[in-house]
Write an enzyme that holds these catalytic residues in place. Structure first.
Site, PDB file in Angstrom:
ATOM      1  N   ASP A 186       0.800  -1.226  -0.231  1.00 24.07           N
ATOM      2  CA  ASP A 186      -0.105   0.089  -0.138  1.00 24.07           C
ATOM      3  C   ASP A 186       0.768   1.201  -0.080  1.00 24.07           C
ATOM      4  OD1 ASP A 186      -1.615   2.056   0.404  1.00 24.07           O
ATOM      5  OD2 ASP A 186      -2.825   1.130   1.926  1.00 24.07           O
ATOM      6  N   HIS A 191       0.164   7.913   3.671  1.00 20.53           N
ATOM      7  CA  HIS A 191       1.035   7.444   4.884  1.00 20.53           C
ATOM      8  C   HIS A 191       2.526   7.356   4.888  1.00 20.53           C
ATOM      9  CE1 HIS A 191      -2.901   5.016   5.286  1.00 20.53           C
ATOM     10  NE2 HIS A 191      -2.705   4.709   4.101  1.00 20.53           N
TER      11      HIS A 191
END
Length: 296
Positions: A186, A191
């Protein structure tokens, strides 16, 4: 804008996904399996320890197969309307340290939750022989969409605990944990990139929800009586608030006859809610009862 409910149940078969021992080890380390004691649970974090066979941590299955590829068949809403609302996982067998699965994904439910709609996207992972290995359900919040009816009733759901938790487990996340977890596949810049995080309204990059989910599973298998004894068979939780790398997670565990109920907090705020986990034996028993009912 609308959700394409006519596509409910239509299966999309993805490309086979393979993994090796290093990928399984990386996942375990990325959810904190080597902390605070690097010798605890080394069957998940090493492949060459004396007298120990490498094992794959159960929630590794959530990073296999993604969310079923393109989401164009789900609706014509905008990407900024989508939030990851919850995740469930059922393990039908133990994952090997290296292997291959083929994901079969389909929209399995659409319903209203307040002023938003929920899409449930089910992904079944099958091994090369066609045997079902794991089933995951991703709950996606579609902000501003409504008119799809109430949530289907389900057995084995959350029930508010009427007592103090049987265990309270603290796990410190590291400041670089999102950078490590993203190597599982991911690579969303939310993030890792401060600019992207700021555009999304966050003061800094947030930890992957599925990392928090994996850390909760780790706390459960180490500290829930039945799960520690029999292993994890299923786990379900809602994402209630973001976690920032460096925060300390507090997992509250209530033992049940089938496994455990749980919540996860960070700085006193619930970040994973309505958690339900069952032991592997309980999942097998449920499957057997369903087969018996179908036969009769």
């Amino acid at each position: 804008m609308a959700i394409f409910t006519e596509n409910i149940g239509k299966v999309s078969v993805g490309k086979a996904v393979t993994w090796d021992r290093d990928a399984a080890l990386l996942y375990a380390l990325s959810i904190g399996a080597g902390r605070p004691d690097a010798t605890e649970g080394i069957d998940y974090t090493t492949e060459s320890s004396f007298g120990i066979q490498q094992k794959v941590f159960p929630t590794f299955a959530v990073v296999l197969g993604g969310s079923g590829g393109s989401m164009d068949h789900l609706g014509d809403f905008k990407l900024h309307q989508i939030l990851h609302g919850g995740q469930s996982l059922v393990l039908h067998c133990e994952l090997p340290p290296q292997g291959s699965v083929t994901p079969r994904s389909y929209m399995s439910a659409v319903y209203d939750q307040g002023k938003n709609a929920i899409i449930e996207l089910t992904t079944e992972l099958a091994d090369p022989e066609g045997q079902l290995v794991a089933t995951s359900v991703t709950s996606m919040v579609i902000r501003g969409e409504t008119g799809y009816g109430p949530r289907p009733e389900r057995a084995g759901s959350w029930a508010e605990p009427g007592s103090e938790p049987d265990a309270v487990i603290e796990q410190a996340t590291s400041v670089d944990q999102a950078l490590l977890y993203r190597l599982n596949g991911d690579r969303n810049p939310l993030h890792s990139d401060p600019v992207m995080a700021s555009k999304a309204g966050f003061p800094r990059p947030v930890l992957h929800g599925l990392c928090t989910y994996g850390m909760a599973a780790l706390a459960l298998v180490r500290n829930s009586t039945l799960l520690a004894e029999r292993g994890l068979g299923s786990i379900n939780a809602r994402f209630a608030a973001p976690v920032f790398p460096g925060q300390v997670l507090e997992t509250r565990i209530w033992n049940t006859a089938a496994g455990a109920l749980f919540q996860v907090l960070a700085d006193g705020k619930i970040v994973l809610d309505r958690g339900v986990a069952t032991a592997a034996a309980a999942v097998a028993q449920d499957a057997a009862e369903l087969q018996d009912a179908a036969a009769n």
